[in-house]
Design a protein around this motif. Structure first.
Motif, PDB file in Angstrom:
ATOM      1  N   THR A 269       0.833  -1.190   0.000  1.00  0.00           N
ATOM      2  CA  THR A 269       0.000   0.000   0.000  1.00  0.00           C
ATOM      3  C   THR A 269       0.874   1.249   0.000  1.00  0.00           C
ATOM      4  N   ALA A 270       0.293   2.355  -0.450  1.00  0.00           N
ATOM      5  CA  ALA A 270       0.992   3.634  -0.444  1.00  0.00           C
ATOM      6  C   ALA A 270       0.001   4.711  -0.061  1.00  0.00           C
ATOM      7  N   LEU A 271       0.498   5.727   0.633  1.00  0.00           N
ATOM      8  CA  LEU A 271      -0.341   6.866   0.980  1.00  0.00           C
ATOM      9  C   LEU A 271      -0.051   7.998   0.008  1.00  0.00           C
ATOM     10  N   VAL A 272      -1.103   8.518  -0.628  1.00  0.00           N
ATOM     11  CA  VAL A 272      -0.977   9.670  -1.509  1.00  0.00           C
ATOM     12  C   VAL A 272      -1.647  10.840  -0.801  1.00  0.00           C
ATOM     13  N   PHE A 273      -0.849  11.868  -0.496  1.00  0.00           N
ATOM     14  CA  PHE A 273      -1.387  13.032   0.209  1.00  0.00           C
ATOM     15  C   PHE A 273      -1.288  14.251  -0.695  1.00  0.00           C
ATOM     16  N   THR A 274      -2.399  15.007  -0.778  1.00  0.00           N
ATOM     17  CA  THR A 274      -2.480  16.167  -1.667  1.00  0.00           C
ATOM     18  C   THR A 274      -2.881  17.403  -0.874  1.00  0.00           C
ATOM     19  N   GLY A 275      -2.118  18.480  -1.040  1.00  0.00           N
ATOM     20  CA  GLY A 275      -2.476  19.738  -0.400  1.00  0.00           C
ATOM     21  C   GLY A 275      -3.610  20.413  -1.134  1.00  0.00           C
ATOM     22  N   GLY A 276      -4.437  21.150  -0.397  1.00  0.00           N
ATOM     23  CA  GLY A 276      -5.607  21.780  -1.003  1.00  0.00           C
ATOM     24  C   GLY A 276      -5.398  23.217  -1.412  1.00  0.00           C
ATOM     25  N   GLY A 277      -4.181  23.738  -1.260  1.00  0.00           N
ATOM     26  CA  GLY A 277      -3.898  25.110  -1.666  1.00  0.00           C
ATOM     27  C   GLY A 277      -3.989  26.113  -0.536  1.00  0.00           C
ATOM     28  N   ARG A 278      -4.665  25.750   0.563  1.00  0.00           N
ATOM     29  CA  ARG A 278      -4.743  26.592   1.750  1.00  0.00           C
ATOM     30  C   ARG A 278      -4.504  25.719   2.974  1.00  0.00           C
ATOM     31  N   VAL A 279      -3.906  26.304   3.990  1.00  0.00           N
ATOM     32  CA  VAL A 279      -3.655  25.590   5.241  1.00  0.00           C
ATOM     33  C   VAL A 279      -4.548  26.195   6.313  1.00  0.00           C
ATOM     34  N   HIS A 280      -5.324  25.350   6.983  1.00  0.00           N
ATOM     35  CA  HIS A 280      -6.255  25.812   8.009  1.00  0.00           C
ATOM     36  C   HIS A 280      -5.691  25.529   9.402  1.00  0.00           C
TER      37      HIS A 280
END
Length: 449
Positions: free
Chosen positions: A315-326
């Motif tokens: 398995t692999a984890l794919v993490f994507t930023g949404g353009g803003r940090v809350h």
């Protein structure tokens, strides 16, 4: 005493979104627990893809000083990959033998070494001397010392309740029931459980203090004990609250493949969050007791998204930023080691954050709450230290020196801020070798530098 002057590392600035696949080396917490259990087993065992870092090499050297055989091999046949710091093909064969002194152990500033090994030394025949870095003298150890004495061990610490000390091993420990305040470190409980099966009466550990931090690490200890044949009763499986029991028994030698260190994946996942990019971590386990698995939820709440995908190798984890940090309001008592990285991300967020439940971080490699407050504020931030954590109000940050206090997680926190803030220089980035020896190179490769 002359203060050591460390070089300043120019933290790379990210001009755009990070897109990378990062292979994270093995878990320090799993590697060091596995070394102890293999050393106490009744037959040889294997550790595959172990982490090679300062903390794990200190543990290995200490066990070898007490008579344990550890043979390192490299083979192209080991499947998968876990990075250069103990990666594909590397394995350690652990050969138990009669534990003996005299021996000297350097614990460095490794909590697992300074706490897990005195119970092992009590089982040895002869004196075992423990010493370490100056900071190790300030870290809590009295709970382990007092518990071992009540279980029949003889320890000379000049009544400091801290390092340096000598354990006068008598070849056996009577064991039995013990009460301990582990509110300053869950490692006190793990230390007694890991060796408890070898005590004549096993061990019953009763926590009698305040809130117990880092419970996932105790669950990790319990799972790993059961995997080598130990009988363990614990609160989570219907046992008495705050009580753990390990029965006297032999431990089995196993062939164990070490999971990637999910806490060490934090800066790379955070890089995707901060830059609005995407980072893939191969070999992310579907089920784990590692606290770092909580990053999937925490960083999603802070503005990203993640997916656990199936690959030909696992398995692999794919993490994507949404353009803003809350910002986030969160109790981190069970995952306190993640606090520096979360604080760094929170300093770059679009709303305030409150990090709670981590008063015990004042007793880690450094006083992490004071250090984070001082260093982020020195770059223009607005961080207030609370009774049990931090309150972080985002401000526009500027460049400057980010001091690490010989703390590996402070170093990666500084690198994270440097992704979004130009001209951040991290003092002593080499301290990351404690758990992630190749960090500067991995960071540069992630950015294509």
């Amino acid at each position: 005493m002359t203060e050591t002057v460390h070089p300043l590392w120019p933290a790379p600035y990210a001009d755009g979104a990070v897109e990378a696949t990062i292979t994270v080396p093995g878990s320090k917490s799993v590697t060091n627990r596995a070394l102890v259990l293999a050393a106490l087993a009744s037959e040889p065992g294997w550790l595959r893809r172990p982490l090679r870092s300062r903390d794990t090499l200190l543990m290995s050297a200490a066990l070898q000083a007490m008579g344990v055989g550890i043979e390192e091999t490299v083979s192209s046949s080991t499947a998968g990959s876990s990075g250069g710091a103990g990666g594909a093909g590397e394995a350690w064969r652990v050969i138990p033998s009669g534990l003996h002194g005299p021996a000297s152990v350097d614990v460095g500033n490794a909590g697992t070494v300074m706490r897990f090994l005195p119970p092992v030394a009590a089982l040895a025949d002869g004196p075992i001397r423990f010493d370490g870095d100056p900071r190790s003298y300030e870290r809590p150890l009295g709970g382990v010392i007092g518990a071992l004495r009540s279980l029949g061990a003889r320890i000379d610490d000049d009544d400091r309740g801290a390092l340096p000390l000598t354990v006068h091993g008598g070849g056996a420990v009577e064991g039995g029931a013990v009460r301990i305040d582990a509110s300053s470190s869950s490692q006190f409980v793990s230390a007694l459980l890991l060796s408890g099966a070898r005590f004549n009466q096993g061990v019953e550990v009763r926590h009698v203090g305040g809130p117990l931090p880092s419970l996932p690490h105790i669950r990790m200890t319990v799972d790993m004990l059961r995997a080598v044949g130990a009988q363990v009763d614990e609160p989570e499986t219907g046992g008495e609250p705050n009580v753990w029991r390990v029965a006297h028994s032999a431990l089995l030698g196993r062939d164990l493949t070490i999971e990637p260190d999910l806490s060490n994946a934090q800066p790379f996942l955070a890089a995707a969050l901060v830059t609005g990019g995407r980072v893939t971590i191969p070999d992310w386990p579907e089920r784990t007791t590692q606290p770092g698995d909580a990053l999937r939820h925490i960083f999603t709440e802070m503005g990203g998204s993640c997916e656990l995908t199936t690959t030909p190798h696992g398995t692999a984890l794919v993490f994507t930023g949404g353009g803003r940090v809350h910002g986030i309001d969160i109790d981190l008592s069970e995952v306190g080691e993640l606090t520096p990285g979360i604080a760094a991300v929170a300093a770059l967020a679009d709303s305030p954050s409150t990090l709670r439940g981590v008063a015990h971080l004042r007793l880690h490699e450094t006083d992490r709450l004071a250090a984070l407050t001082k260093e982020i504020n020195a770059l223009g931030g607005d961080v207030t230290e609370t009774e049990d954590g931090l309150h972080i109000r985002p401000r526009t940050l500027h460049g400057g020196v980010f001091h690490t206090y010989d703390d590996h997680r402070m170093a990666t926190a500084g690198a994270l801020i440097g992704l979004a803030v130009k001209d951040v220089r991290v003092e002593n980035v080499a301290t990351t070798a404690k758990t992630l020896p190749d960090f500067p190179q991995m960071w540069a490769e992630m950015l294509g530098v």
